[in-house]
Design an enzyme around this catalytic site. Structure first.
Site, mmCIF file in Angstrom:
data_model
loop_
_atom_site.group_PDB
_atom_site.id
_atom_site.type_symbol
_atom_site.label_atom_id
_atom_site.label_comp_id
_atom_site.label_asym_id
_atom_site.label_seq_id
_atom_site.Cartn_x
_atom_site.Cartn_y
_atom_site.Cartn_z
ATOM 1 N N ARG A 168 5.270 -21.903 59.376
ATOM 2 C CA ARG A 168 4.622 -22.378 59.391
ATOM 3 C C ARG A 168 4.519 -23.793 59.725
ATOM 4 N NH1 ARG A 168 2.940 -24.882 54.068
ATOM 5 N NH2 ARG A 168 0.174 -24.241 54.328
ATOM 6 N N TRP A 175 13.465 -34.865 54.480
ATOM 7 C CA TRP A 175 14.921 -34.635 53.736
ATOM 8 C C TRP A 175 15.276 -33.216 54.326
ATOM 9 C CZ3 TRP A 175 16.090 -32.002 48.711
ATOM 10 C CH2 TRP A 175 15.138 -31.315 48.222
ATOM 11 N N ASP A 176 14.052 -32.363 55.108
ATOM 12 C CA ASP A 176 14.767 -30.996 55.163
ATOM 13 C C ASP A 176 15.913 -31.667 56.423
ATOM 14 O OD1 ASP A 176 12.642 -28.146 54.913
ATOM 15 O OD2 ASP A 176 12.012 -30.963 54.582
ATOM 16 N N ARG A 221 2.963 -41.205 52.183
ATOM 17 C CA ARG A 221 3.893 -40.552 51.258
ATOM 18 C C ARG A 221 5.491 -39.932 52.161
ATOM 19 N NH1 ARG A 221 1.116 -35.766 50.482
ATOM 20 N NH2 ARG A 221 1.827 -33.108 51.954
ATOM 21 N N ARG A 292 -4.694 -32.314 49.409
ATOM 22 C CA ARG A 292 -3.816 -32.959 50.541
ATOM 23 C C ARG A 292 -4.618 -31.641 51.593
ATOM 24 N NH1 ARG A 292 0.633 -29.603 48.306
ATOM 25 N NH2 ARG A 292 -0.806 -28.988 47.296
ATOM 26 N N GLY A 324 9.728 -32.792 47.622
ATOM 27 C CA GLY A 324 10.432 -32.296 48.020
ATOM 28 C C GLY A 324 10.184 -30.315 47.329
ATOM 29 N N ASP A 326 7.981 -28.676 45.857
ATOM 30 C CA ASP A 326 7.065 -28.341 45.395
ATOM 31 C C ASP A 326 6.320 -27.050 45.159
ATOM 32 O OD1 ASP A 326 7.811 -28.926 48.381
ATOM 33 O OD2 ASP A 326 5.636 -29.075 48.833
ATOM 34 N N GLU A 509 13.971 -19.560 54.577
ATOM 35 C CA GLU A 509 13.235 -20.144 53.904
ATOM 36 C C GLU A 509 14.094 -20.912 52.401
ATOM 37 O OE1 GLU A 509 9.745 -22.947 52.163
ATOM 38 O OE2 GLU A 509 9.557 -21.588 52.708
ATOM 39 N N GLU A 525 2.495 -21.456 47.277
ATOM 40 C CA GLU A 525 1.405 -21.114 48.074
ATOM 41 C C GLU A 525 1.094 -20.753 49.042
ATOM 42 O OE1 GLU A 525 -0.781 -26.073 46.489
ATOM 43 O OE2 GLU A 525 1.062 -26.159 47.858
#
Length: 549
Positions: A168, A175-176, A221, A292, A324, A326, A509, A525
Protein backbone atom coordinates in the site's frame (compact mmCIF):
# COMPACT_ATOMS: atom_id res chain seq x y z
CA UNK A 1 -0.40 26.32 2.61
CA UNK A 2 -0.90 23.65 5.22
CA UNK A 3 -3.39 25.59 7.31
CA UNK A 4 -5.49 26.83 4.40
CA UNK A 5 -9.16 25.94 4.84
CA UNK A 6 -12.26 26.27 2.67
CA UNK A 7 -15.78 26.47 4.03
CA UNK A 8 -17.66 23.29 3.19
CA UNK A 9 -21.38 23.28 2.55
CA UNK A 10 -23.20 22.08 5.67
CA UNK A 11 -24.17 18.44 5.42
CA UNK A 12 -26.27 16.99 8.23
CA UNK A 13 -26.20 13.47 6.83
CA UNK A 14 -22.41 13.26 6.95
CA UNK A 15 -22.02 14.36 10.56
CA UNK A 16 -20.15 11.90 12.75
CA UNK A 17 -21.29 12.02 16.35
CA UNK A 18 -18.53 11.95 18.90
CA UNK A 19 -19.60 11.40 22.51
CA UNK A 20 -17.13 13.14 24.74
CA UNK A 21 -16.61 12.01 28.32
CA UNK A 22 -13.43 13.83 29.22
CA UNK A 23 -11.21 12.04 31.68
CA UNK A 24 -9.12 13.93 34.21
CA UNK A 25 -5.61 12.73 34.89
CA UNK A 26 -4.47 14.23 38.24
CA UNK A 27 -0.86 13.88 37.18
CA UNK A 28 -1.52 16.28 34.32
CA UNK A 29 -2.88 19.05 36.55
CA UNK A 30 0.16 19.45 38.79
CA UNK A 31 1.52 22.70 37.38
CA UNK A 32 -0.37 25.65 35.92
CA UNK A 33 2.41 26.30 33.45
CA UNK A 34 1.93 22.85 31.96
CA UNK A 35 -1.57 23.77 30.85
CA UNK A 36 -0.20 26.51 28.63
CA UNK A 37 3.11 24.83 27.93
CA UNK A 38 2.34 24.09 24.30
CA UNK A 39 1.44 27.17 22.25
CA UNK A 40 0.11 26.48 18.77
CA UNK A 41 3.08 26.16 16.42
CA UNK A 42 3.41 28.62 13.59
CA UNK A 43 2.67 27.45 10.08
CA UNK A 44 5.61 25.70 8.42
CA UNK A 45 7.32 28.12 6.09
CA UNK A 46 8.71 27.42 2.68
CA UNK A 47 5.99 25.17 1.29
CA UNK A 48 5.15 25.59 -2.39
CA UNK A 49 1.93 27.48 -3.03
CA UNK A 50 0.53 24.84 -5.41
CA UNK A 51 -0.38 21.21 -4.75
CA UNK A 52 0.34 21.38 -1.02
CA UNK A 53 -3.26 20.88 0.05
CA UNK A 54 -4.05 17.55 1.61
CA UNK A 55 -6.94 15.56 0.11
CA UNK A 56 -8.99 16.27 3.25
CA UNK A 57 -8.56 20.02 2.76
CA UNK A 58 -8.99 19.85 -1.00
CA UNK A 59 -12.13 17.70 -1.18
CA UNK A 60 -13.74 18.68 2.12
CA UNK A 61 -17.16 17.03 2.57
CA UNK A 62 -16.56 14.69 -0.39
CA UNK A 63 -13.49 13.39 1.43
CA UNK A 64 -15.46 12.86 4.64
CA UNK A 65 -18.25 11.14 2.74
CA UNK A 66 -15.87 8.67 1.10
CA UNK A 67 -13.93 7.95 4.29
CA UNK A 68 -16.87 7.80 6.71
CA UNK A 69 -18.76 5.31 4.51
CA UNK A 70 -15.64 3.13 4.14
CA UNK A 71 -15.97 3.14 0.37
CA UNK A 72 -12.55 1.48 0.19
CA UNK A 73 -11.36 -1.20 2.65
CA UNK A 74 -8.10 0.73 3.16
CA UNK A 75 -8.45 4.36 4.30
CA UNK A 76 -5.26 5.21 2.42
CA UNK A 77 -6.78 4.42 -0.98
CA UNK A 78 -8.82 7.59 -1.52
CA UNK A 79 -6.10 10.04 -0.37
CA UNK A 80 -3.83 8.36 -2.91
CA UNK A 81 -6.32 8.68 -5.77
CA UNK A 82 -5.39 11.20 -8.46
CA UNK A 83 -8.11 13.47 -9.92
CA UNK A 84 -9.00 13.22 -13.60
CA UNK A 85 -9.79 16.94 -13.73
CA UNK A 86 -9.43 20.12 -11.68
CA UNK A 87 -10.29 19.18 -8.06
CA UNK A 88 -12.48 22.27 -7.65
CA UNK A 89 -14.62 21.14 -10.58
CA UNK A 90 -14.96 17.72 -8.97
CA UNK A 91 -16.09 19.27 -5.69
CA UNK A 92 -18.61 21.52 -7.46
CA UNK A 93 -20.02 18.52 -9.35
CA UNK A 94 -20.28 16.55 -6.12
CA UNK A 95 -22.21 19.32 -4.40
CA UNK A 96 -24.66 19.46 -7.29
CA UNK A 97 -25.46 15.74 -7.44
CA UNK A 98 -24.84 14.27 -3.99
CA UNK A 99 -28.47 14.63 -2.82
CA UNK A 100 -29.97 13.10 -5.93
CA UNK A 101 -31.93 9.96 -5.17
CA UNK A 102 -29.89 7.85 -7.55
CA UNK A 103 -26.49 9.24 -6.53
CA UNK A 104 -23.85 6.50 -6.49
CA UNK A 105 -20.76 7.54 -4.53
CA UNK A 106 -18.58 4.71 -5.82
CA UNK A 107 -19.45 5.45 -9.43
CA UNK A 108 -18.82 9.17 -8.86
CA UNK A 109 -15.37 8.49 -7.43
CA UNK A 110 -14.46 6.04 -10.18
CA UNK A 111 -15.57 8.54 -12.84
CA UNK A 112 -13.55 11.41 -11.39
CA UNK A 113 -10.41 9.78 -9.95
CA UNK A 114 -7.65 7.43 -11.00
CA UNK A 115 -7.37 4.67 -8.41
CA UNK A 116 -3.93 3.68 -7.08
CA UNK A 117 -2.23 0.86 -8.94
CA UNK A 118 -1.73 -2.44 -7.13
CA UNK A 119 1.45 -4.38 -7.88
CA UNK A 120 1.45 -7.05 -5.18
CA UNK A 121 1.84 -10.02 -7.55
CA UNK A 122 5.15 -8.65 -8.80
CA UNK A 123 6.70 -9.03 -5.35
CA UNK A 124 6.54 -12.84 -5.56
CA UNK A 125 9.75 -14.41 -6.77
CA UNK A 126 10.62 -17.18 -9.14
CA UNK A 127 11.02 -20.12 -6.71
CA UNK A 128 14.38 -20.93 -8.26
CA UNK A 129 15.84 -17.53 -7.28
CA UNK A 130 18.08 -17.30 -4.23
CA UNK A 131 17.18 -14.74 -1.57
CA UNK A 132 19.95 -12.48 -2.86
CA UNK A 133 18.74 -12.76 -6.47
CA UNK A 134 15.17 -12.06 -5.41
CA UNK A 135 16.15 -8.83 -3.66
CA UNK A 136 18.35 -7.61 -6.50
CA UNK A 137 15.51 -8.19 -8.96
CA UNK A 138 13.07 -6.25 -6.76
CA UNK A 139 14.87 -2.89 -6.95
CA UNK A 140 13.49 -2.00 -10.42
CA UNK A 141 9.97 -3.05 -9.35
CA UNK A 142 10.14 -0.80 -6.29
CA UNK A 143 11.59 2.16 -8.23
CA UNK A 144 9.36 5.13 -9.12
CA UNK A 145 10.20 7.82 -11.67
CA UNK A 146 9.44 11.57 -11.42
CA UNK A 147 7.36 11.51 -14.62
CA UNK A 148 4.85 9.19 -12.93
CA UNK A 149 3.36 12.11 -10.99
CA UNK A 150 -0.16 13.26 -11.91
CA UNK A 151 -1.22 16.92 -11.38
CA UNK A 152 -3.24 17.61 -8.20
CA UNK A 153 -2.54 14.19 -6.72
CA UNK A 154 -1.38 13.99 -3.12
CA UNK A 155 1.96 12.68 -4.36
CA UNK A 156 4.73 15.28 -4.04
CA UNK A 157 6.94 15.44 -7.11
CA UNK A 158 10.61 14.65 -6.53
CA UNK A 159 13.44 15.54 -8.91
CA UNK A 160 14.97 12.04 -9.10
CA UNK A 161 13.98 8.37 -9.04
CA UNK A 162 13.21 6.82 -5.65
CA UNK A 163 12.43 3.51 -3.95
CA UNK A 164 9.04 2.79 -2.34
CA UNK A 165 8.53 0.14 0.38
CA UNK A 166 5.88 -1.80 -1.55
CA UNK A 167 2.29 -2.89 -0.95
CA UNK A 168 0.00 0.00 0.00
CA UNK A 169 3.01 2.29 0.35
CA UNK A 170 3.52 3.78 -3.11
CA UNK A 171 5.63 6.74 -2.00
CA UNK A 172 9.08 7.07 -0.48
CA UNK A 173 9.37 7.17 3.32
CA UNK A 174 12.01 9.00 5.28
CA UNK A 175 13.46 6.56 7.80
CA UNK A 176 12.51 3.48 5.77
CA UNK A 177 14.76 4.77 3.00
CA UNK A 178 17.92 4.70 5.11
CA UNK A 179 17.59 0.96 5.73
CA UNK A 180 16.64 0.40 2.09
CA UNK A 181 19.80 2.29 1.08
CA UNK A 182 21.93 -0.22 2.99
CA UNK A 183 20.82 -2.88 0.54
CA UNK A 184 21.11 -0.64 -2.51
CA UNK A 185 24.73 -0.02 -1.62
CA UNK A 186 25.35 -3.75 -1.21
CA UNK A 187 23.67 -4.44 -4.56
CA UNK A 188 25.93 -1.91 -6.28
CA UNK A 189 23.06 0.45 -7.08
CA UNK A 190 25.02 3.67 -6.59
CA UNK A 191 22.80 5.25 -9.26
CA UNK A 192 19.73 4.95 -7.03
CA UNK A 193 21.68 6.01 -3.95
CA UNK A 194 22.67 9.24 -5.70
CA UNK A 195 19.08 9.86 -6.77
CA UNK A 196 17.78 9.36 -3.25
CA UNK A 197 20.53 11.53 -1.77
CA UNK A 198 19.50 14.34 -4.12
CA UNK A 199 15.81 13.83 -3.31
CA UNK A 200 16.21 14.10 0.45
CA UNK A 201 18.48 17.14 0.16
CA UNK A 202 15.91 18.71 -2.19
CA UNK A 203 13.10 18.12 0.32
CA UNK A 204 15.07 19.81 3.09
CA UNK A 205 15.74 22.78 0.80
CA UNK A 206 12.10 23.09 -0.28
CA UNK A 207 10.16 22.11 2.84
CA UNK A 208 12.63 22.91 5.62
CA UNK A 209 12.56 19.28 6.73
CA UNK A 210 12.17 15.78 5.32
CA UNK A 211 8.47 14.88 5.48
CA UNK A 212 7.21 11.52 6.71
CA UNK A 213 6.82 10.67 3.01
CA UNK A 214 6.33 12.45 -0.31
CA UNK A 215 2.60 13.02 0.08
CA UNK A 216 0.89 16.32 0.85
CA UNK A 217 -0.75 14.74 3.87
CA UNK A 218 2.69 13.90 5.31
CA UNK A 219 4.07 17.46 5.15
CA UNK A 220 3.03 18.35 8.70
CA UNK A 221 5.41 15.85 10.27
CA UNK A 222 8.74 14.16 9.76
CA UNK A 223 10.03 10.75 10.86
CA UNK A 224 13.04 9.60 12.91
CA UNK A 225 15.83 11.97 11.76
CA UNK A 226 18.28 9.64 10.01
CA UNK A 227 19.61 12.02 7.35
CA UNK A 228 22.94 12.23 9.20
CA UNK A 229 23.19 8.43 8.94
CA UNK A 230 22.38 8.67 5.24
CA UNK A 231 25.14 11.22 4.74
CA UNK A 232 27.56 8.91 6.52
CA UNK A 233 26.51 6.09 4.19
CA UNK A 234 26.96 8.30 1.12
CA UNK A 235 30.47 9.16 2.28
CA UNK A 236 31.41 5.55 3.09
CA UNK A 237 30.22 4.24 -0.27
CA UNK A 238 31.71 7.10 -2.27
CA UNK A 239 28.31 8.25 -3.51
CA UNK A 240 28.44 11.85 -2.32
CA UNK A 241 30.86 13.74 -0.09
CA UNK A 242 29.56 14.57 3.38
CA UNK A 243 30.67 18.21 3.19
CA UNK A 244 28.07 19.11 0.59
CA UNK A 245 25.30 18.30 3.09
CA UNK A 246 26.39 20.43 6.05
CA UNK A 247 23.81 23.14 5.36
CA UNK A 248 21.08 20.53 4.93
CA UNK A 249 21.96 18.95 8.27
CA UNK A 250 21.81 22.35 9.94
CA UNK A 251 18.40 23.02 8.38
CA UNK A 252 17.05 19.71 9.62
CA UNK A 253 18.42 20.43 13.08
CA UNK A 254 16.69 23.83 13.08
CA UNK A 255 13.40 22.11 12.26
CA UNK A 256 13.69 19.73 15.20
CA UNK A 257 14.83 22.45 17.63
CA UNK A 258 12.40 25.20 16.57
CA UNK A 259 11.31 27.28 19.57
CA UNK A 260 13.85 25.84 22.00
CA UNK A 261 15.42 29.14 23.01
CA UNK A 262 12.18 30.67 24.30
CA UNK A 263 11.01 27.73 26.42
CA UNK A 264 10.73 28.02 30.19
CA UNK A 265 11.24 25.05 32.50
CA UNK A 266 8.67 22.24 32.05
CA UNK A 267 7.47 23.71 28.78
CA UNK A 268 7.21 22.13 25.33
CA UNK A 269 6.87 23.59 21.87
CA UNK A 270 6.53 21.43 18.77
CA UNK A 271 9.38 18.87 19.01
CA UNK A 272 11.28 20.37 21.96
CA UNK A 273 10.84 19.95 25.72
CA UNK A 274 12.68 22.03 28.33
CA UNK A 275 13.30 19.69 31.25
CA UNK A 276 13.10 20.78 34.93
CA UNK A 277 16.89 21.18 35.11
CA UNK A 278 16.95 23.37 31.99
CA UNK A 279 18.25 20.72 29.59
CA UNK A 280 16.63 20.22 26.20
CA UNK A 281 15.27 16.94 24.89
CA UNK A 282 12.94 16.13 22.03
CA UNK A 283 9.67 14.37 21.34
CA UNK A 284 7.65 13.43 18.28
CA UNK A 285 5.09 15.91 17.02
CA UNK A 286 2.79 16.75 14.12
CA UNK A 287 1.69 20.30 13.35
CA UNK A 288 -1.87 19.17 12.66
CA UNK A 289 -4.48 17.97 15.13
CA UNK A 290 -7.04 16.47 12.74
CA UNK A 291 -7.62 12.86 11.69
CA UNK A 292 -4.88 11.57 9.41
CA UNK A 293 -5.99 11.56 5.78
CA UNK A 294 -4.64 8.04 5.29
CA UNK A 295 -6.35 6.65 8.44
CA UNK A 296 -9.27 9.04 8.76
CA UNK A 297 -12.02 6.70 9.91
CA UNK A 298 -9.72 4.77 12.23
CA UNK A 299 -8.65 8.01 13.92
CA UNK A 300 -12.23 9.23 14.33
CA UNK A 301 -13.21 5.91 15.90
CA UNK A 302 -10.18 5.94 18.21
CA UNK A 303 -10.97 9.47 19.40
CA UNK A 304 -14.57 8.45 20.09
CA UNK A 305 -13.41 5.92 22.66
CA UNK A 306 -10.72 8.02 24.29
CA UNK A 307 -12.66 10.19 26.71
CA UNK A 308 -10.43 13.12 25.66
CA UNK A 309 -10.91 16.07 23.30
CA UNK A 310 -10.58 14.62 19.79
CA UNK A 311 -7.92 17.10 18.67
CA UNK A 312 -5.59 15.90 21.45
CA UNK A 313 -6.02 12.29 20.37
CA UNK A 314 -5.49 13.16 16.71
CA UNK A 315 -2.26 14.99 17.57
CA UNK A 316 -0.95 12.00 19.52
CA UNK A 317 -1.92 9.57 16.76
CA UNK A 318 -0.11 11.75 14.24
CA UNK A 319 2.94 12.05 16.49
CA UNK A 320 2.91 8.28 16.84
CA UNK A 321 3.02 8.02 13.06
CA UNK A 322 5.95 10.45 13.04
CA UNK A 323 7.81 8.11 15.39
CA UNK A 324 7.79 5.31 12.83
CA UNK A 325 6.47 3.05 15.61
CA UNK A 326 2.80 3.29 14.68
CA UNK A 327 1.69 1.94 17.00
CA UNK A 328 3.29 0.54 20.12
CA UNK A 329 2.82 0.16 23.86
CA UNK A 330 5.57 2.79 24.05
CA UNK A 331 2.96 5.48 23.43
CA UNK A 332 0.00 4.03 25.35
CA UNK A 333 -1.05 4.79 28.91
CA UNK A 334 -3.09 1.59 28.97
CA UNK A 335 -1.43 -1.27 27.08
CA UNK A 336 -3.76 -2.67 24.46
CA UNK A 337 -5.96 0.44 24.26
CA UNK A 338 -4.96 2.71 21.39
CA UNK A 339 -7.37 5.39 22.61
CA UNK A 340 -5.03 5.93 25.59
CA UNK A 341 -2.24 7.15 23.29
CA UNK A 342 -0.09 10.01 24.66
CA UNK A 343 2.84 10.17 22.22
CA UNK A 344 3.58 13.86 22.77
CA UNK A 345 4.05 13.28 26.50
CA UNK A 346 6.97 10.90 26.04
CA UNK A 347 10.65 11.70 25.50
CA UNK A 348 11.74 8.82 23.21
CA UNK A 349 15.19 7.31 23.59
CA UNK A 350 15.59 6.58 19.87
CA UNK A 351 14.68 10.10 18.74
CA UNK A 352 17.19 11.68 21.10
CA UNK A 353 19.89 9.24 20.05
CA UNK A 354 19.28 10.10 16.39
CA UNK A 355 19.50 13.82 17.24
CA UNK A 356 22.75 13.17 19.12
CA UNK A 357 24.03 11.66 15.88
CA UNK A 358 22.83 14.72 13.96
CA UNK A 359 24.61 17.08 16.36
CA UNK A 360 27.78 14.99 16.19
CA UNK A 361 27.66 14.88 12.38
CA UNK A 362 27.34 18.66 12.16
CA UNK A 363 30.32 19.02 14.50
CA UNK A 364 32.42 16.51 12.55
CA UNK A 365 31.71 17.97 9.11
CA UNK A 366 32.22 21.51 10.42
CA UNK A 367 35.66 20.42 11.64
CA UNK A 368 36.47 19.08 8.16
CA UNK A 369 35.54 22.46 6.70
CA UNK A 370 37.54 24.38 9.29
CA UNK A 371 34.45 25.91 10.94
CA UNK A 372 35.80 25.67 14.47
CA UNK A 373 33.13 27.73 16.22
CA UNK A 374 30.34 25.61 14.75
CA UNK A 375 32.24 22.46 15.63
CA UNK A 376 32.61 23.53 19.26
CA UNK A 377 28.95 24.59 19.49
CA UNK A 378 27.60 21.28 18.24
CA UNK A 379 30.05 19.17 20.22
CA UNK A 380 28.67 20.90 23.30
CA UNK A 381 25.08 20.31 22.16
CA UNK A 382 25.81 16.61 21.67
CA UNK A 383 27.51 16.41 25.07
CA UNK A 384 24.59 18.18 26.75
CA UNK A 385 22.09 15.84 25.12
CA UNK A 386 24.01 12.75 26.20
CA UNK A 387 24.10 14.05 29.77
CA UNK A 388 20.35 14.74 29.72
CA UNK A 389 19.62 11.29 28.28
CA UNK A 390 21.73 9.67 30.98
CA UNK A 391 19.90 11.66 33.62
CA UNK A 392 16.33 11.11 32.46
CA UNK A 393 16.30 8.06 30.18
CA UNK A 394 18.96 5.71 31.60
CA UNK A 395 17.53 3.23 34.11
CA UNK A 396 20.58 2.47 36.22
CA UNK A 397 18.76 0.00 38.44
CA UNK A 398 17.75 -2.24 35.53
CA UNK A 399 20.63 -1.43 33.18
CA UNK A 400 18.69 -0.18 30.17
CA UNK A 401 17.45 2.93 28.40
CA UNK A 402 13.75 3.73 28.63
CA UNK A 403 11.47 6.42 27.27
CA UNK A 404 10.54 9.17 29.73
CA UNK A 405 7.07 10.55 30.50
CA UNK A 406 7.85 14.23 30.98
CA UNK A 407 4.33 15.05 32.16
CA UNK A 408 4.37 12.50 34.95
CA UNK A 409 8.12 12.79 35.51
CA UNK A 410 8.66 9.05 35.41
CA UNK A 411 10.29 6.46 33.18
CA UNK A 412 8.15 4.61 30.66
CA UNK A 413 8.52 1.21 29.00
CA UNK A 414 11.62 -0.64 27.89
CA UNK A 415 11.77 -1.50 24.18
CA UNK A 416 14.16 -2.32 21.35
CA UNK A 417 14.43 1.43 20.77
CA UNK A 418 16.98 1.30 23.59
CA UNK A 419 19.59 -0.09 21.18
CA UNK A 420 19.74 3.12 19.10
CA UNK A 421 22.20 4.84 21.51
CA UNK A 422 24.60 1.97 20.80
CA UNK A 423 24.10 2.25 17.07
CA UNK A 424 25.05 5.95 17.08
CA UNK A 425 27.85 5.62 19.66
CA UNK A 426 26.09 7.51 22.43
CA UNK A 427 26.46 4.92 25.21
CA UNK A 428 29.52 4.05 27.26
CA UNK A 429 30.86 0.49 27.43
CA UNK A 430 29.32 -0.26 30.80
CA UNK A 431 25.90 0.80 29.53
CA UNK A 432 26.35 -1.33 26.40
CA UNK A 433 27.31 -4.39 28.44
CA UNK A 434 24.38 -4.03 30.81
CA UNK A 435 21.95 -3.38 27.98
CA UNK A 436 23.16 -6.52 26.20
CA UNK A 437 22.14 -8.59 29.21
CA UNK A 438 18.68 -7.03 29.27
CA UNK A 439 18.14 -7.51 25.54
CA UNK A 440 19.22 -11.16 25.82
CA UNK A 441 16.80 -11.88 28.63
CA UNK A 442 13.80 -9.82 27.49
CA UNK A 443 13.81 -9.32 23.71
CA UNK A 444 16.02 -11.93 22.05
CA UNK A 445 14.29 -14.91 20.42
CA UNK A 446 15.43 -17.63 17.99
CA UNK A 447 14.01 -15.39 15.26
CA UNK A 448 15.69 -12.09 16.17
CA UNK A 449 14.77 -9.35 18.64
CA UNK A 450 11.19 -8.30 19.27
CA UNK A 451 10.10 -4.67 19.29
CA UNK A 452 8.90 -4.93 22.90
CA UNK A 453 8.06 -7.61 25.46
CA UNK A 454 4.41 -6.52 25.66
CA UNK A 455 1.69 -8.21 23.63
CA UNK A 456 -0.94 -5.56 22.87
CA UNK A 457 -2.19 -6.23 19.36
CA UNK A 458 -0.21 -3.25 18.04
CA UNK A 459 2.29 -4.02 15.31
CA UNK A 460 5.35 -2.52 17.04
CA UNK A 461 5.02 -4.86 20.01
CA UNK A 462 5.56 -8.52 20.83
CA UNK A 463 5.57 -10.88 18.92
CA UNK A 464 6.82 -8.85 15.95
CA UNK A 465 10.37 -8.34 14.74
CA UNK A 466 11.29 -5.55 12.32
CA UNK A 467 14.31 -5.30 10.03
CA UNK A 468 15.57 -1.85 11.15
CA UNK A 469 15.66 -2.93 14.79
CA UNK A 470 17.68 -6.02 13.90
CA UNK A 471 20.22 -3.99 11.93
CA UNK A 472 20.73 -1.38 14.64
CA UNK A 473 21.02 -4.07 17.31
CA UNK A 474 23.52 -6.11 15.29
CA UNK A 475 25.74 -3.15 14.49
CA UNK A 476 25.20 -1.49 17.85
CA UNK A 477 26.40 -4.43 19.92
CA UNK A 478 29.28 -5.18 17.56
CA UNK A 479 30.35 -1.54 17.82
CA UNK A 480 30.87 -2.07 21.55
CA UNK A 481 32.71 -5.35 21.10
CA UNK A 482 29.86 -7.78 21.70
CA UNK A 483 30.30 -9.69 18.44
CA UNK A 484 28.70 -12.79 19.89
CA UNK A 485 25.33 -11.11 20.51
CA UNK A 486 25.47 -9.12 17.27
CA UNK A 487 26.20 -12.23 15.23
CA UNK A 488 23.50 -14.22 17.02
CA UNK A 489 20.86 -11.61 16.16
CA UNK A 490 22.08 -11.51 12.55
CA UNK A 491 21.95 -15.29 12.09
CA UNK A 492 18.57 -15.52 13.80
CA UNK A 493 17.08 -12.82 11.58
CA UNK A 494 18.52 -14.24 8.36
CA UNK A 495 17.11 -17.62 9.34
CA UNK A 496 13.68 -16.06 9.94
CA UNK A 497 13.54 -14.23 6.62
CA UNK A 498 14.96 -17.13 4.62
CA UNK A 499 12.58 -19.67 6.16
CA UNK A 500 9.61 -17.52 5.19
CA UNK A 501 11.08 -16.85 1.76
CA UNK A 502 11.58 -20.54 1.02
CA UNK A 503 7.90 -21.18 1.77
CA UNK A 504 6.28 -18.08 0.25
CA UNK A 505 8.93 -16.70 -2.16
CA UNK A 506 8.59 -13.14 -0.91
CA UNK A 507 9.78 -10.75 1.79
CA UNK A 508 7.37 -8.93 4.07
CA UNK A 509 7.18 -5.88 6.32
CA UNK A 510 7.41 -7.64 9.70
CA UNK A 511 7.66 -11.15 11.12
CA UNK A 512 6.15 -13.01 14.07
CA UNK A 513 9.26 -14.18 15.94
CA UNK A 514 8.27 -14.78 19.56
CA UNK A 515 8.43 -18.56 19.32
CA UNK A 516 8.15 -21.54 17.04
CA UNK A 517 8.27 -21.28 13.26
CA UNK A 518 8.63 -17.69 11.96
CA UNK A 519 5.47 -16.48 10.26
CA UNK A 520 3.71 -13.35 9.09
CA UNK A 521 3.63 -10.55 11.63
CA UNK A 522 0.23 -9.13 12.55
CA UNK A 523 -1.40 -6.26 14.40
CA UNK A 524 -1.84 -2.64 13.48
CA UNK A 525 -4.24 -0.71 11.28
CA UNK A 526 -3.65 -2.37 7.91
CA UNK A 527 -2.96 -5.84 6.44
CA UNK A 528 0.59 -7.14 6.25
CA UNK A 529 2.50 -5.62 3.33
CA UNK A 530 4.71 -7.41 0.82
CA UNK A 531 7.78 -6.00 -0.84
CA UNK A 532 9.36 -4.85 1.35
CA UNK A 533 11.81 -1.96 1.18
CA UNK A 534 13.66 -1.98 4.48
CA UNK A 535 13.46 -5.74 4.91
CA UNK A 536 15.11 -6.09 1.50
CA UNK A 537 17.75 -3.50 2.38
CA UNK A 538 18.77 -4.96 5.73
CA UNK A 539 18.75 -8.57 4.54
CA UNK A 540 20.76 -7.71 1.42
CA UNK A 541 23.37 -5.97 3.57
CA UNK A 542 23.50 -8.92 5.98
CA UNK A 543 23.95 -11.35 3.09
CA UNK A 544 26.96 -9.26 2.08
CA UNK A 545 28.37 -9.60 5.60
CA UNK A 546 27.38 -13.17 6.49
CA UNK A 547 26.60 -14.87 3.19
CA UNK A 548 23.36 -16.54 2.09
CA UNK A 549 21.54 -18.20 5.02
Amino acid sequence: MLNQKLNPTPSEDLTIDVDLFYETDPCELKLDEMIEAEPEPEMIEGLPASDALTPADRYLELFEHVQSTKLFPDSKTFPDCAPKMDPLDILIRYRKVRRHRDFDLRRFVENHFWLPETLSSEYVSNPENSLKEHIDQLWPILTREPQDHIPWSSLLALPQSYIVPGGRFSETYYWDSYFTMLGLAESGREDLLKCMADNFAWMIENYGHIPNGNRTYYLSRSQPPVFALMVELFEEDGVRGARRYLDHLKMEYAFWMDGAESLALNQAYRHVVRMPDGSLLNRYWDDRDTPRDESWLEDVETAKHSGRPPNEVYRDLRAGAASGWDYSSRWLRDAGRLASIRTTQFIPIDLNAFLYKLESAIANISALKGERDTEALFRQKASDRRAAVNHYLWDDENGCYRDYDWRREEMALFSAASIVPLYVGMANHEQADRLANVVRSRLLTPGGIMATEYETGEQWDKPNGWAPLQWMAIQGFKRYGDDMLGDEIAHNWLKTVNHFYQEHHKLIEKYHISGGTPREGGGGEYPLQDGFGWTNGVVRRLIGLYGEP
